[in-house]
Scaffold this motif. Structure first.
Motif, mmCIF file in Angstrom:
data_model
loop_
_atom_site.group_PDB
_atom_site.id
_atom_site.type_symbol
_atom_site.label_atom_id
_atom_site.label_comp_id
_atom_site.label_asym_id
_atom_site.label_seq_id
_atom_site.Cartn_x
_atom_site.Cartn_y
_atom_site.Cartn_z
ATOM 1 N N GLY A 191 112.351 47.648 63.924
ATOM 2 C CA GLY A 191 112.999 48.503 64.904
ATOM 3 C C GLY A 191 114.356 47.961 65.312
ATOM 4 O O GLY A 191 114.731 46.847 64.920
ATOM 5 N N PRO A 192 115.120 48.721 66.087
ATOM 6 C CA PRO A 192 114.732 49.967 66.755
ATOM 7 C C PRO A 192 114.699 51.163 65.800
ATOM 8 O O PRO A 192 115.348 51.162 64.752
ATOM 9 N N PHE A 193 113.911 52.182 66.188
ATOM 10 C CA PHE A 193 113.743 53.383 65.398
ATOM 11 C C PHE A 193 114.289 54.581 66.167
ATOM 12 O O PHE A 193 114.273 54.616 67.398
ATOM 13 N N THR A 194 114.755 55.580 65.433
ATOM 14 C CA THR A 194 115.345 56.763 66.054
ATOM 15 C C THR A 194 114.309 57.877 66.179
ATOM 16 O O THR A 194 113.322 57.916 65.426
ATOM 17 N N LEU A 195 114.550 58.783 67.109
ATOM 18 C CA LEU A 195 113.644 59.907 67.297
ATOM 19 C C LEU A 195 113.639 60.804 66.070
ATOM 20 O O LEU A 195 112.563 61.246 65.618
ATOM 21 N N ASP A 196 114.806 61.079 65.498
ATOM 22 C CA ASP A 196 114.856 61.915 64.292
ATOM 23 C C ASP A 196 114.071 61.274 63.152
ATOM 24 O O ASP A 196 113.366 61.957 62.404
ATOM 25 N N GLY A 197 114.196 59.952 63.022
ATOM 26 C CA GLY A 197 113.479 59.256 61.966
ATOM 27 C C GLY A 197 111.977 59.318 62.156
ATOM 28 O O GLY A 197 111.222 59.495 61.190
ATOM 29 N N GLU A 198 111.533 59.202 63.398
ATOM 30 C CA GLU A 198 110.098 59.252 63.678
ATOM 31 C C GLU A 198 109.547 60.658 63.466
ATOM 32 O O GLU A 198 108.438 60.842 62.959
ATOM 33 N N ARG A 199 110.320 61.671 63.849
ATOM 34 C CA ARG A 199 109.900 63.048 63.592
ATOM 35 C C ARG A 199 109.699 63.285 62.107
ATOM 36 O O ARG A 199 108.682 63.861 61.681
ATOM 37 N N GLU A 200 110.665 62.840 61.314
ATOM 38 C CA GLU A 200 110.595 63.048 59.860
ATOM 39 C C GLU A 200 109.412 62.304 59.264
ATOM 40 O O GLU A 200 108.727 62.820 58.367
ATOM 41 N N LEU A 201 109.159 61.099 59.773
ATOM 42 C CA LEU A 201 108.064 60.275 59.258
ATOM 43 C C LEU A 201 106.707 60.944 59.504
ATOM 44 O O LEU A 201 105.862 61.025 58.607
ATOM 45 N N LEU A 202 106.502 61.441 60.709
ATOM 46 C CA LEU A 202 105.233 62.085 61.044
ATOM 47 C C LEU A 202 105.014 63.334 60.201
ATOM 48 O O LEU A 202 103.896 63.606 59.742
ATOM 49 N N ALA A 203 106.098 64.103 59.997
ATOM 50 C CA ALA A 203 105.977 65.335 59.227
ATOM 51 C C ALA A 203 105.744 65.045 57.744
ATOM 52 O O ALA A 203 104.875 65.654 57.098
ATOM 53 N N ALA B 196 109.750 53.183 71.199
ATOM 54 C CA ALA B 196 109.230 54.291 71.996
ATOM 55 C C ALA B 196 109.435 55.672 71.372
ATOM 56 O O ALA B 196 108.655 56.582 71.670
ATOM 57 N N PRO B 197 110.452 55.896 70.521
ATOM 58 C CA PRO B 197 110.633 57.244 69.976
ATOM 59 C C PRO B 197 109.410 57.813 69.260
ATOM 60 O O PRO B 197 109.224 59.030 69.233
ATOM 61 N N LYS B 198 108.554 56.971 68.701
ATOM 62 C CA LYS B 198 107.346 57.488 68.041
ATOM 63 C C LYS B 198 106.459 58.226 69.032
ATOM 64 O O LYS B 198 105.778 59.192 68.673
ATOM 65 N N LEU B 199 106.441 57.776 70.299
ATOM 66 C CA LEU B 199 105.624 58.427 71.320
ATOM 67 C C LEU B 199 106.183 59.809 71.648
ATOM 68 O O LEU B 199 105.425 60.772 71.836
ATOM 69 N N THR B 200 107.498 59.924 71.708
ATOM 70 C CA THR B 200 108.133 61.219 71.947
ATOM 71 C C THR B 200 107.868 62.163 70.785
ATOM 72 O O THR B 200 107.548 63.346 70.986
ATOM 73 N N ALA B 201 107.990 61.651 69.565
ATOM 74 C CA ALA B 201 107.735 62.476 68.382
ATOM 75 C C ALA B 201 106.285 62.957 68.353
ATOM 76 O O ALA B 201 106.009 64.105 67.988
ATOM 77 N N ALA B 202 105.352 62.092 68.740
ATOM 78 C CA ALA B 202 103.942 62.483 68.777
ATOM 79 C C ALA B 202 103.715 63.569 69.826
ATOM 80 O O ALA B 202 102.970 64.533 69.597
ATOM 81 N N ARG B 203 104.358 63.445 70.992
ATOM 82 C CA ARG B 203 104.228 64.457 72.041
ATOM 83 C C ARG B 203 104.739 65.810 71.556
ATOM 84 O O ARG B 203 104.095 66.843 71.754
ATOM 85 N N GLU B 204 105.913 65.795 70.926
ATOM 86 C CA GLU B 204 106.504 67.045 70.447
ATOM 87 C C GLU B 204 105.629 67.731 69.410
ATOM 88 O O GLU B 204 105.583 68.964 69.340
ATOM 89 N N THR B 205 104.942 66.950 68.601
ATOM 90 C CA THR B 205 104.138 67.482 67.506
ATOM 91 C C THR B 205 102.707 67.786 67.931
ATOM 92 O O THR B 205 101.947 68.373 67.160
#
Length: 250
Positions: free
Chosen positions: A179-191, A209-218
Motif C-alpha cells: 500500500g497505499p492503495f487507491t479506491l479506483d484500484g480496489e473497485r477494479e480488483l473486486l470486480a 482503507a479504500p478496500k472498505l469503501t469499495a466493498a460498501r459500494e459493491t
C-alpha cells in the motif's frame, strides 16, 4: 558548559506512523533515534536514523538492549496486531523504568451502508467465512494464511508484500503489492476477481482503507478481525505529532 547529550529514542516500528516519527526525530538534534524492525518483510522501507532488524529475545533481551544502548524513551509503534511485541515492550519498561508510549492509529468504524461482521481471531474468521461468500479477498497478511488452509471450497485472492509460505488454501491466487492503495484500484480488483467477501484485520489508517469503501459500494460483506488486547497502564497516542509532544514532556 557542554550541551546535554541527545535523548535516545527506541522506536519499535514497522508502521507508517513509526516511520513518520523517526523522520521527525532524525531531523531534531535533541534526539537520537533507532528504529527496530521485526524483519518479516524482505525489503522493508527503511526510516532515517539508526535501524536494527530482528528480534530482541523476549522481555529480558529487550530490557538488556535498552540498558546497554542508553535508551531514554521507548515508543511501541508496531502494527496493532503485533500483540507479543507490545507486551514485551511493557515488560521491558517495567524492568528498566524507561518511559513507554504506545503509538496506535485509531481502528476503523462501520458507517451507513456497511455490512460488517466481526471475529475475535483469525481462527474465528476462518470458521465464519464460508457462510459469507465463496470468493474471498483476504488481506490479513501472509503470516496467518495457514489458518485458512483447510477451506478447500473457498477461492482466495491473497494480497501481501511477500509470497506466503505453506500451508495455504488449495484454491489461491497471490497478489504481491504494498500500500497505499487507491479506491479506483480496489473497485477494479473486486470486480475483476468477482469477490464476494472481504476479510481483513482492523489495522486502521488510510493506506488500506479504500478496500472498505469499495466493498460498501459493491454491497460486499466485510469480515473484520478485531484488534488483540493491549497492555494496561501504557500511555497512548494516535498520531506521531502527539508522540512528539509526549517525548518533549516525558
Amino acid at each position: 558548559m557542554s550541551a546535554d547529550p541527545p535523548r535516545h529514542v527506541l522506536v519499535l516500528g514497522g508502521t507508517t506512523e513509526a516511520r513518520r516519527l523517526a523522520e521527525a526525530l532524525a531531523a531534531d538534534p535533541a534526539y537520537r533515534v533507532t528504529t527496530s524492525l521485526a524483519g518479516r518483510v524482505s525489503a522493508p522501507v527503511l526510516p532515517p536514523g539508526e535501524v536494527r532488524i530482528g528480534g530482541f529475545g523476549g522481555v529480558a533481551g529487550l530490557a538488556e538492549w535498552i540498558a546497554g544502548h542508553g535508551v531514554t524513551h521507548l515508543v511501541d509503534a508496531t502494527h496493532p496486531f503485533a500483540e507479543r511485541m507490545s507486551f514485551h515492550a511493557s515488560g521491558a519498561q517495567a524492568r528498566t523504568g524507561v518511559p513507554l508510549l504506545a503509538l496506535r492509529r485509531p481502528g476503523w468504524a462501520p458507517g451507513p451502508g456497511d455490512d460488517w461482521h466481526f471475529a475475535d481471531s483469525l481462527a474465528e474468521a476462518a470458521l465464519r467465512l464460508p457462510e459469507l461468500g465463496g470468493r474471498a479477498f483476504l488481506t490479513t497478511g501472509r503470516m496467518g494464511l495457514h489458518t485458512f488452509a483447510h477451506l478447500a471450497d473457498t477461492w482466495f485472492l491473497v494480497r501481501s508484500v511477500d509470497p506466503p509460505d505453506a500451508p495455504v488454501p488449495p484454491r489461491l491466487e497471490v497478489l504481491l503489492a504494498r500500500g497505499p492503495f487507491t479506491l479506483d484500484g480496489e473497485r477494479e480488483l473486486l470486480a475483476r476477481h468477482r469477490i464476494e467477501v472481504l476479510v481483513t484485520k482492523d489495522s486502521g489508517g488510510s493506506a488500506t482503507a479504500p478496500k472498505l469503501t469499495a466493498a460498501r459500494e459493491t454491497g460486499i460483506p466485510v469480515l473484520l478481525v478485531r484488534r488483540p488486547p493491549v497492555p494496561e497502564g501504557v500511555a497512548e497516542a494516535e498520531r506521531p505529532e502527539a508522540a512528539l509532544e509526549w517525548l518533549a514532556g516525558a
